[in-house]
Design an enzyme around this catalytic site. Structure first.
Site, mmCIF file in Angstrom:
data_model
loop_
_atom_site.group_PDB
_atom_site.id
_atom_site.type_symbol
_atom_site.label_atom_id
_atom_site.label_comp_id
_atom_site.label_asym_id
_atom_site.label_seq_id
_atom_site.Cartn_x
_atom_site.Cartn_y
_atom_site.Cartn_z
ATOM 1 C CG HIS A 1 7.366 104.584 6.287
ATOM 2 N ND1 HIS A 1 8.604 104.742 6.879
ATOM 3 C CD2 HIS A 1 6.857 105.835 6.172
ATOM 4 C CE1 HIS A 1 8.827 106.020 7.102
ATOM 5 N NE2 HIS A 1 7.787 106.713 6.683
ATOM 6 C CG ASP B 179 10.262 110.028 6.231
ATOM 7 O OD1 ASP B 179 9.953 109.086 5.489
ATOM 8 O OD2 ASP B 179 9.464 110.539 7.034
ATOM 9 C CG ASP C 11 4.389 110.012 5.476
ATOM 10 O OD1 ASP C 11 4.185 110.088 6.703
ATOM 11 O OD2 ASP C 11 5.423 109.519 4.987
ATOM 12 C CD GLN D 6 8.869 120.743 9.868
ATOM 13 O OE1 GLN D 6 7.824 120.376 10.361
ATOM 14 N NE2 GLN D 6 9.212 120.403 8.629
ATOM 15 C CG ASP E 69 1.074 124.374 1.921
ATOM 16 O OD1 ASP E 69 0.388 123.335 1.938
ATOM 17 O OD2 ASP E 69 0.999 125.256 2.787
ATOM 18 N N GLY E 70 1.444 121.191 0.371
ATOM 19 C CA GLY E 70 0.521 120.195 -0.182
ATOM 20 C C GLY E 70 -0.855 120.776 -0.456
HETATM 21 N N1 SAM Z 1 5.247 109.726 9.951
HETATM 22 C C1 SAM Z 1 5.111 111.030 10.355
HETATM 23 C C2 SAM Z 1 4.042 111.324 11.364
HETATM 24 O O1 SAM Z 1 2.943 110.844 11.228
HETATM 25 O O2 SAM Z 1 4.348 112.018 12.302
HETATM 26 C C3 SAM Z 1 5.086 111.952 9.198
HETATM 27 C C4 SAM Z 1 6.467 112.027 8.696
HETATM 28 S S1 SAM Z 1 6.825 113.078 7.402
HETATM 29 C C5 SAM Z 1 8.458 113.481 7.795
HETATM 30 C C6 SAM Z 1 5.863 114.524 7.689
HETATM 31 C C7 SAM Z 1 6.252 115.626 6.713
HETATM 32 O O3 SAM Z 1 5.121 116.409 6.400
HETATM 33 C C8 SAM Z 1 7.280 116.602 7.273
HETATM 34 O O4 SAM Z 1 8.476 116.463 6.574
HETATM 35 C C9 SAM Z 1 6.652 117.972 7.072
HETATM 36 O O5 SAM Z 1 7.559 118.956 6.655
HETATM 37 C C10 SAM Z 1 5.604 117.680 6.011
HETATM 38 N N2 SAM Z 1 4.510 118.651 5.939
HETATM 39 C C11 SAM Z 1 3.893 119.286 6.958
HETATM 40 N N3 SAM Z 1 2.959 120.160 6.480
HETATM 41 C C12 SAM Z 1 2.982 120.043 5.121
HETATM 42 C C13 SAM Z 1 2.290 120.667 4.063
HETATM 43 N N4 SAM Z 1 1.349 121.602 4.300
HETATM 44 N N5 SAM Z 1 2.579 120.303 2.791
HETATM 45 C C14 SAM Z 1 3.512 119.366 2.526
HETATM 46 N N6 SAM Z 1 4.225 118.765 3.499
HETATM 47 C C15 SAM Z 1 3.975 119.072 4.776
#
Ligand code: SAM
Length: 405
Positions: free
Chosen positions: A185, A209, A279, A154, A261-262
């Protein structure tokens, strides 16, 4: 990683001097006006690189001094004793604002006009915006872009903003900010964890974060929090710029970071968690599949009986169909799906969240019981969440009650 500073940082003065009362013989004398302007530039500690002063047949003069810092432009109308000034300095490498102000003041003082109009324009003002839909969005003033680059997943930006301090943006979407992160949070984490009597193991998907993990470890019964983040650059940037949000949770012995990847993690996971927190951004890009039935089913499979999944469903006012769809996926999987709302300043809107479980209704705890648990757990630094807000956030307005039905 590249850090960029705004090359447009600078100060611009525009002034009109009407009915000048002194030194009016300079107004129709290009060589004398040039000499005075160069002297004023030098007094102001600006650097003249070149100049061109031209006298028209009617006596008026147009003159420009090219500065290393940018420019001075002056025009005169001797017949009406009028002067217009235009001074711009860039502050990219050094703050030249004071010098520019001195130069303008000097010229105004020199001609002593009866009336003056003066405009000061800060050229570094830039705005970052987010569209929540094609019809709705909001803007935030950015004082400085502290980082901007593309990761493997991204685009990532960090801005310093007067309103919210440092702000993290991923793919043109605001994620979190220093000054209001607790709205999101605290409300993503504490309604679930306070409901649980003795939460020990928590899984966070996303959340690079560190803000959610920091809230989780405030509960003293926590033995392990695993954070599965797809993008290591988000964690690196958080460590560099957002210490006030993660509060060094990354170094806590109970904290474990997996860069993965989650979706892949949950599919192969064979352990159980008391609480799973999603999150993640809205269902776009790499987060899309984390809102779908298969993934949510694996989340349920990975919870202990009585465990809670907590997540957000986006902005129900702006994007009701997205929120409804996620709710429809959750409902057949969990017997208790409790929706709640929080206004998140950085997202400029009311946000919908959910606490999902097979046995536990978070609204069954009284306000007093919630406050007692917070006190017993010695969580003393909450800025939003308490027993009263717990019940407040779960009290749905009618449009959301109808929406569930
Ligand atoms: N509070 C925020 C929101 O609702 O917009 C979310 C913040 S947090 C920084 C979101 C994180 O999810 C990002 O760092 C992103 O890289 C991560 N993310 C996105 N897709 C993901 C996946 N498939 N597996 C794990 N993490 C993922």
């Amino acid at each position: 990683m590249t850090c960029t500073y705004n090359p447009c940082d600078g100060l611009h003065f525009l002034a009109n001097l009407y009915n000048c009362t002194e030194c009016i013989h300079y107004l129709d004398n290009a060589p004398k006006l040039q000499q005075y302007c160069l002297a004023a530039v030098s007094k102001s500690k600006l650097t003249a690189l070149g100049q061109l002063f031209h006298q028209f047949d009617n006596g008026g003069v147009t003159g420009t001094v090219v500065l290393a810092e940018s420019h001075l432009a002056i025009h005169t109308w001797p017949e009406s004793r009028t002067v217009t000034l235009d001074v711009y300095v860039s502050n990219y490498t050094k703050n030249n604002s004071h010098s520019a102000r001195m130069l303008v003041d000097d010229l105004i003082h020199f001609f002593k006009p009866i009336d003056t109009t003066r405009h000061t324009i800060e050229r570094n003002i830039s705005f970052v915006s987010e569209m929540l839909s094609k019809d709705y969005g909001f803007i935030l003033r950015s004082e400085k872009q502290l980082a901007s680059f593309r990761t493997d997943f991204q685009s990532l930006e960090v801005h310093d903003t007067p309103q919210f301090g440092r702000v993290l943006r991923l793919g043109d979407h605001f994620q979190t900010s220093e000054k209001e992160e607790y709205f999101y949070h605290e409300n993503l984490i504490h309604p679930a964890l306070t409901t649980l009597k003795n939460p020990k193991r928590v899984l966070i998907i996303g959340g690079g974060d560190g803000g959610s993990a920091e809230e989780v470890i405030k509960h003293p019964s926590i033995e392990q929090v695993i954070l599965v983040e797809i993008d290591c650059k988000v964690v690196e940037i958080a460590k560099e710029f957002f210490a006030t949000i993660h509060n060094n949770v990354f170094n806590d012995p109970r904290f474990k970071l997996l860069i993965e990847d989650g979706f892949d993690f949950i599919v192969k996971n064979e352990t159980h968690f008391d609480c799973i927190v999603l999150d993640i951004p809205d269902p776009i890009g790499s987060a899309q599949k984390l809102y779908e039935e298969e993934f949510l089913y694996h989340c349920k499979r990975s919870l202990v009986y009585g465990g809670i999944l907590t997540l957000h469903l986006g902005a129900p006012i702006v994007n009701p169909s997205q929120a409804k769809l996620i709710y429809r996926y959750l409902k057949p999987i969990f017997s208790v799906v409790k929706l709640y709302t929080v206004f998140v300043p950085l997202y400029g809107n009311l946000w919908l969240m959910a606490a999902c479980s097979d046995s536990f209704d978070p609204t069954s705890l009284s306000e007093t019981e919630i406050d007692k648990r917070i006190q017993e757990r010695e969580i003393n630094d909450l800025q939003y969440y308490n027993g009263a807000t717990h019940h407040g956030i779960f009290s749905l307005p009618n449009f959301l009650r109808n929406f569930i039905e």
